[in-house]
Write a protein that holds these residues in place. Structure first.
Motif, PDB file in Angstrom:
ATOM      1  N   ASN A   7      39.663  28.604  44.125  1.00  0.00           N
ATOM      2  CA  ASN A   7      38.389  28.586  43.386  1.00  0.00           C
ATOM      3  C   ASN A   7      38.337  29.623  42.261  1.00  0.00           C
ATOM      4  N   PHE A  37      39.035  31.455  38.590  1.00  0.00           N
ATOM      5  CA  PHE A  37      39.068  31.130  37.165  1.00  0.00           C
ATOM      6  C   PHE A  37      39.791  32.291  36.496  1.00  0.00           C
ATOM      7  N   ASP A  73      37.892  35.124  30.156  1.00  0.00           N
ATOM      8  CA  ASP A  73      38.286  35.026  28.756  1.00  0.00           C
ATOM      9  C   ASP A  73      38.583  36.425  28.210  1.00  0.00           C
ATOM     10  N   ILE A  77      41.956  37.309  38.469  1.00  0.00           N
ATOM     11  CA  ILE A  77      41.215  36.644  37.381  1.00  0.00           C
ATOM     12  C   ILE A  77      41.494  37.322  36.039  1.00  0.00           C
ATOM     13  N   GLY A  87      30.095  29.046  45.849  1.00  0.00           N
ATOM     14  CA  GLY A  87      30.199  29.027  44.388  1.00  0.00           C
ATOM     15  C   GLY A  87      29.112  28.172  43.769  1.00  0.00           C
ATOM     16  N   GLU A 112      28.412  26.733  39.642  1.00  0.00           N
ATOM     17  CA  GLU A 112      28.917  26.755  38.269  1.00  0.00           C
ATOM     18  C   GLU A 112      30.126  27.691  38.223  1.00  0.00           C
ATOM     19  N   LYS A 113      30.062  28.713  37.350  1.00  0.00           N
ATOM     20  CA  LYS A 113      31.253  29.574  37.262  1.00  0.00           C
ATOM     21  C   LYS A 113      31.117  30.844  38.089  1.00  0.00           C
ATOM     22  N   THR A 114      30.063  30.931  38.894  1.00  0.00           N
ATOM     23  CA  THR A 114      29.851  32.170  39.653  1.00  0.00           C
ATOM     24  C   THR A 114      30.394  32.055  41.080  1.00  0.00           C
ATOM     25  N   ASP A 137      30.047  36.828  36.939  1.00  0.00           N
ATOM     26  CA  ASP A 137      31.235  36.100  37.386  1.00  0.00           C
ATOM     27  C   ASP A 137      31.269  36.109  38.908  1.00  0.00           C
TER      28      ASP A 137
END
Ligand code: AMP
Ligand code: MG
Length: 402
Positions: free
Chosen positions: A14, A16, A19, A319, A288, A290-292, A244
């Motif tokens: 899970n 990511f 960026d 990450i 989780g 969305e992206k959290t 995050d």
């Protein structure tokens, strides 16, 4: 209940990658490089002297010795930052300092210590070899060579090479944004006098410190009582800051006042797992939205800390483009280390170091999940499987605590 390895697998599935952002090199200590750094120029950039002395042409000093020194005329100077611009002459030399440009037409440096001043200039008393004490252009690295890899954690030595290569700005991974929420109606803040039955909230400060040690930044920090609606509201409020990672502590077990799991689901999170066959930290909850990523750590301070070390610390690295890994060292059990229970145990150990020997590890005497002194006393922890006895003298791998 799932195993530690299953839990780690689910977390890794899970993940990511953060960026990146460009920052001034000055602000980069502790950050993680987001791209390979290739040399924009050779190093050294120009051939220069490794010593204070004289730049010579080896042909002029070949065969020189203390008995028959070579006599050279000094026709100029190359100082660090102020190169010599004239032309070489027969039997001449240039006074040169460490780091100064080796002038055109010269190939060797003679150290001051190997010379004497003579009538005409200097007497060179030894001639070792052509190219001696010259730092040649590109001898360290050439343009385009990879100097640092993506995922490199930047410390002083890495800053040194980036600065030397002129990287005034560097591309680094954004710091993970973390929201902290602790739950418990019994909690008071550190500066307050606890009332009857109250305890000080140590988790919020401990987790804030752990997050920053792992390279993250706390963007929201809150506390909620043991109330479902208040917990849902607190989770929603922290989620609004787009973290995050949402890191909760407490209220994740099976008690009638443990609302974090349900509150997370009501706030829109999807459960990935709850409860791991381990001690401490059994009730760890992972979800989780969305992206959290949401982690519900147990409230017991030792459990919260050990869960952070085993599941969150490596995650912060992962990450940011680094491998999922633990820092560990090999030790020997100084005496029996046993786990008679049915869950694998993260046994905290202290080590005695003797030069030339493997460290001797001993389990910290009191391992209770509420006994913070057990993590303070420990140098690291050993994963001991259920119903397992490690005999004294057995080599063991100790995962270090930061
Ligand atoms: P819980 O996980 O909420 O059942 O809490 C387990 C134990 O950890 C209880 O003894 C709590 O009082 C304690 N605890 C919970 N939250 C904190 C905190 N923020 N700081 C220190 N201890 C805590
Ligand atoms: Mg509680």
């Amino acid at each position: 209940m799932i195993s530690i390895d299953q839990a780690l697998d689910i977390i890794k599935k899970n993940l990511f990658i953060l960026d990146s952002e460009e920052i001034d090199l000055e602000n980069s200590p502790g950050r993680v490089l987001a791209a390979d750094f290739l040399a924009p120029e050779p190093s050294p950039r120009f051939s220069n002297s490794a010593m204070d002395g004289f730049a010579v042409r080896f042909a002029d000093i070949a065969g020189a010795s203390a008995e028959s020194p070579a006599s050279l005329k000094v026709i100029g100077e190359s100082q660090a930052g102020i190169p010599y611009t004239g032309q070489p002459e027969e039997g001449c030399c240039i006074r040169i300092s460490t780091g100064a440009v080796l002038p055109e037409g010269f190939d060797t440096v003679v150290r001051v210590e190997d010379t004497e001043s003579g009538d005409a200039g200097v007497l060179v008393k030894t001639a070792s070899r052509k190219g001696k004490d010259v730092r040649f252009i590109g001898e360290e690295y050439q343009t385009g060579e990879c100097l640092l890899r993506q995922g490199q954690h930047l410390s002083a030595r890495h800053i040194s090479i980036l600065a030397a290569a002129g990287a005034a700005r560097v591309s680094v991974f954004r710091r993970p944004r973390v929201a902290l929420l602790v739950t418990g109606s019994e909690l008071t803040s550190v500066g307050e006098a606890p009332g009857p039955g109250q305890i000080r909230d140590s988790n919020r400060l401990m987790l804030g410190a752990a997050v920053s040690e792992a390279g993250g930044v706390v963007v929201h920090s809150a506390i909620a009582g043991d109330d479902l609606a208040a917990t849902v509201q607190a989770i929603e409020a922290t989620f609004a800051d787009a973290p995050d990672i949402l890191l909760c502590a407490g209220g994740v077990s099976v008690g009638p006042h443990d609302h974090v799991k349900e509150a997370a689901v009501r706030a829109g999170f999807t459960e990935h797992f709850w409860r791991i066959r381990q001690k401490p930290g059994k009730p760890l909850f992972f979800a989780g939205k969305e992206k959290t990523l949401f982690f519900g750590l147990p409230g017991n301070p030792v459990s919260a800390y050990m869960c952070f070390c085993h599941y969150l610390r490596p995650l912060f690295a992962a990450i940011s483009g680094q491998p999922w890994e633990y820092t560990s060292f090999t030790a020997v059990a100084a005496e029996e280390i046993s786990n008679r229970g049915r869950r694998p145990n993260l046994v905290r150990v202290t080590c005695i170091h003797t030069p030339g020997e493997l460290p001797k590890a001993r389990a910290v005497g009191q391992q209770g999940s509420h006994m913070i002194s057990s993590i303070v006393a420990a140098d690291g922890y050993v994963l001991v499987d259920s119903e397992t006895v490690i005999k004294g003298g057995t080599p063991i791998e100790v995962t270090t605590l930061p």
